[in-house]
Design a protein around this motif. Sequence first.
Motif, PDB file in Angstrom:
ATOM      1  N   ALA A 121       0.970  -1.256   0.348  1.00 39.32           N
ATOM      2  CA  ALA A 121      -0.158   0.328   0.072  1.00 39.32           C
ATOM      3  C   ALA A 121       0.404   1.199   0.093  1.00 39.32           C
ATOM      4  O   ALA A 121       0.453   2.127  -0.402  1.00 39.32           O
ATOM      5  CB  ALA A 121      -0.713  -0.175   1.132  1.00 39.32           C
ATOM      6  N   SER A 122       1.798   1.062   0.580  1.00 40.35           N
ATOM      7  CA  SER A 122       3.639   2.476   0.687  1.00 40.35           C
ATOM      8  C   SER A 122       3.336   2.908  -0.898  1.00 40.35           C
ATOM      9  O   SER A 122       3.764   3.683  -1.218  1.00 40.35           O
ATOM     10  CB  SER A 122       4.263   2.526   1.356  1.00 40.35           C
ATOM     11  N   LEU A 123       3.315   1.878  -1.241  1.00 41.69           N
ATOM     12  CA  LEU A 123       4.337   1.520  -3.010  1.00 41.69           C
ATOM     13  C   LEU A 123       2.867   2.590  -3.454  1.00 41.69           C
ATOM     14  O   LEU A 123       3.227   3.314  -4.970  1.00 41.69           O
ATOM     15  CB  LEU A 123       4.566   0.705  -3.767  1.00 41.69           C
ATOM     16  N   ASP A 124       1.464   3.165  -3.662  1.00 40.36           N
ATOM     17  CA  ASP A 124       0.414   2.825  -4.848  1.00 40.36           C
ATOM     18  C   ASP A 124      -0.370   3.830  -3.720  1.00 40.36           C
ATOM     19  O   ASP A 124      -1.519   4.231  -2.475  1.00 40.36           O
ATOM     20  CB  ASP A 124       0.064   2.037  -4.600  1.00 40.36           C
ATOM     21  N   PRO A 125      -0.300   5.495  -3.968  1.00 45.48           N
ATOM     22  CA  PRO A 125      -0.654   6.075  -3.610  1.00 45.48           C
ATOM     23  C   PRO A 125      -2.789   5.995  -3.795  1.00 45.48           C
ATOM     24  O   PRO A 125      -3.370   6.843  -2.914  1.00 45.48           O
ATOM     25  CB  PRO A 125      -0.667   7.656  -4.540  1.00 45.48           C
ATOM     26  N   ASN A 126      -3.097   5.390  -4.465  1.00 49.08           N
ATOM     27  CA  ASN A 126      -4.743   4.883  -4.674  1.00 49.08           C
ATOM     28  C   ASN A 126      -4.565   4.037  -4.215  1.00 49.08           C
ATOM     29  O   ASN A 126      -5.740   2.970  -4.550  1.00 49.08           O
ATOM     30  CB  ASN A 126      -4.717   5.146  -6.245  1.00 49.08           C
ATOM     31  N   MET A 127      -3.872   3.611  -3.481  1.00 50.65           N
ATOM     32  CA  MET A 127      -4.312   2.047  -2.683  1.00 50.65           C
ATOM     33  C   MET A 127      -4.130   2.244  -0.997  1.00 50.65           C
ATOM     34  O   MET A 127      -3.854   3.125  -0.565  1.00 50.65           O
ATOM     35  CB  MET A 127      -3.077   1.360  -2.731  1.00 50.65           C
ATOM     36  N   TYR A 128      -5.415   2.173  -0.750  1.00 51.58           N
ATOM     37  CA  TYR A 128      -6.067   2.324   0.859  1.00 51.58           C
ATOM     38  C   TYR A 128      -5.529   0.311   1.479  1.00 51.58           C
ATOM     39  O   TYR A 128      -6.086  -0.232   1.371  1.00 51.58           O
ATOM     40  CB  TYR A 128      -7.343   2.527   0.712  1.00 51.58           C
ATOM     41  N   PHE A 129      -4.640   1.387   2.701  1.00 47.04           N
ATOM     42  CA  PHE A 129      -4.500   0.141   3.732  1.00 47.04           C
ATOM     43  C   PHE A 129      -5.166  -0.144   5.003  1.00 47.04           C
ATOM     44  O   PHE A 129      -5.670   0.679   5.757  1.00 47.04           O
ATOM     45  CB  PHE A 129      -3.323   0.202   4.210  1.00 47.04           C
ATOM     46  N   VAL A 130      -6.113  -1.184   5.131  1.00 46.75           N
ATOM     47  CA  VAL A 130      -6.480  -1.434   5.890  1.00 46.75           C
ATOM     48  C   VAL A 130      -5.905  -2.104   7.409  1.00 46.75           C
ATOM     49  O   VAL A 130      -5.274  -2.985   6.941  1.00 46.75           O
ATOM     50  CB  VAL A 130      -8.247  -2.524   5.754  1.00 46.75           C
ATOM     51  N   ASP A 131      -5.523  -0.870   8.099  1.00 46.30           N
ATOM     52  CA  ASP A 131      -4.616  -2.197   9.434  1.00 46.30           C
ATOM     53  C   ASP A 131      -5.567  -2.318   9.987  1.00 46.30           C
ATOM     54  O   ASP A 131      -5.612  -1.639  11.097  1.00 46.30           O
ATOM     55  CB  ASP A 131      -3.852  -0.733   9.509  1.00 46.30           C
ATOM     56  N   ASP A 132      -5.168  -3.970  10.180  1.00 45.49           N
ATOM     57  CA  ASP A 132      -6.108  -4.211  11.678  1.00 45.49           C
ATOM     58  C   ASP A 132      -5.671  -4.263  12.829  1.00 45.49           C
ATOM     59  O   ASP A 132      -6.377  -4.321  14.189  1.00 45.49           O
ATOM     60  CB  ASP A 132      -6.419  -5.636  11.111  1.00 45.49           C
ATOM     61  N   GLU A 133      -4.579  -3.886  12.848  1.00 44.33           N
ATOM     62  CA  GLU A 133      -3.363  -3.157  14.101  1.00 44.33           C
ATOM     63  C   GLU A 133      -4.009  -2.019  14.980  1.00 44.33           C
ATOM     64  O   GLU A 133      -3.860  -1.944  15.952  1.00 44.33           O
ATOM     65  CB  GLU A 133      -1.654  -3.641  13.904  1.00 44.33           C
ATOM     66  N   ASN A 134      -3.964  -0.997  13.782  1.00 45.66           N
ATOM     67  CA  ASN A 134      -3.933   0.429  14.384  1.00 45.66           C
ATOM     68  C   ASN A 134      -5.458   1.234  14.182  1.00 45.66           C
ATOM     69  O   ASN A 134      -5.709   2.091  14.059  1.00 45.66           O
ATOM     70  CB  ASN A 134      -2.651   1.587  13.859  1.00 45.66           C
ATOM     71  N   SER A 135      -6.355   0.145  13.137  1.00 47.17           N
ATOM     72  CA  SER A 135      -7.223   1.574  12.698  1.00 47.17           C
ATOM     73  C   SER A 135      -8.153   1.987  13.807  1.00 47.17           C
ATOM     74  O   SER A 135      -9.065   1.005  14.520  1.00 47.17           O
ATOM     75  CB  SER A 135      -8.375   0.721  11.606  1.00 47.17           C
ATOM     76  N   THR A 136      -8.487   3.154  13.244  1.00 48.47           N
ATOM     77  CA  THR A 136      -9.791   3.104  14.866  1.00 48.47           C
ATOM     78  C   THR A 136     -11.331   2.882  14.208  1.00 48.47           C
ATOM     79  O   THR A 136     -12.132   3.238  15.109  1.00 48.47           O
ATOM     80  CB  THR A 136     -10.085   4.680  15.019  1.00 48.47           C
TER      81      THR A 136
END
Length: 460
Positions: A232-247
């Motif tokens: 996700a960090s390599l693609d500005p149009n990709m959204y990362f769903v972060d199970d560890e830190n997502s509010t």
Amino acid sequence: MEDKILQGKSIKWWKEQFPLMDNIISTKEVFWANPKAKKFLDAVKNISLNEEDVKDAEKRLERFAAYVSKVFPETRKTRGIIESPVVKIPAMQKKMEEMSGGKIQGQLIMKCDNDLAISGSIKARGGIYEVLKHAEDLAMRNNMLKESDDYSIIDSDKFREFFSRYSIAVASTGNLGLSIGIMSAKLGFRVYVHMSADARQWKKDLLRSKGVTVIEYKEDYSKAIVEARRQASLDPNMYFVDDENSTNLFLGYAVAAYRLRDQLKKIHITVDENHPLFVYLPCGVGGGPGGVAFGMKLVFRDNVHCFFAEPTHSPCMLLGLMTGLHDKICVQDFGIDGITEADGLAVGRASKFVGKTLEELISGCYTVEDEKLYMLLSALIDSENILLEPSALAGVSGPLQLFKDEAGKKYMEDNALKDKMKGSCHIAWATGGSMVPEEVMNSYYKTGKDILLNRKFSDN
């Protein structure tokens, strides 16, 4: 092993510091009462999220209800609101008492998130909510949607083409991947689900049938999430769903508590100072159970007691909370292999965000053996005809361990609960199971029956 240095201390030191550590490392079942737990009003002062945040999430789900109802016909009977039933399970309660030789004071009920529409698990709450919020944010930023709109307009080629310009990535042991993948693909997003070694094959196959790209790893969840985050960090149009830190995930789960309050009223269950509520939540990285527990404390405050349930071979949240180190340690640091049949709970390192948020709110944690998950699975089918996947049974054993373990008894005594337990209610949160293929469920059931023939439930 005892000479190994972890965070500047030997394993021997950790064992001396925490009396339960020896049994945890030996993968024996334990029950841990949280010594940092505080009264609700004191604990909530240290938490940045509040009731308004949860209410905002609830309103967003209501806005999307018209769209959800339109594209997922199974939600039409609830008008697009994704919610599960609450059922009393007296036959299972009796069966558990017979199996264990113990007594459960109070009433045992089940919150059937195994029956949640769309993806058949608790992840249908947080996972679907986060995808919907991201879709709403994108559409509003591009002047395609307003809060006052009928959101059923999203079911159109115009919106699907728009969302196809964007992609979503997530790491999963299985169920979160299903919820993210199914919802994202339905909206039109390109979706990448990074799945750890323990993920079930049928879940991978189902995702691929929905047009989701599944990326598999031989390692556990920790490797999958590192790779998903990197992609996700390599693609500005990709959204990362972060199970560890997502509010956002956390708040989507928390909405459940407000709905549960109304459900309990309908089945005439009272929750107050003299009628305590106990909630047992299967726990992996922590997002789902953490969000639900947070919502429960907002609604019921000091009258609810929430416990995280983990496999004996993957007690990451227990270790994180007990030591106060949270994500700075993993189960493998202590020589625990992290291998469990409870695939949704096969996580070696807990969420720091959840651990720190619940540090003074959670009542405690306990661990359960894999074999007992299967024994309870077959017993639940025999007694109530409710079908769960193994990981979901972790919550079912909670009441037995509360009343059997000395730490559980002490918890009741320390919190002046012993004389109130006859009027108590115990909720086993059933986190998944309805989408398990029939042949796989039959195999689970047979495994449980075979184990019951060869050992007693009370055996350690």
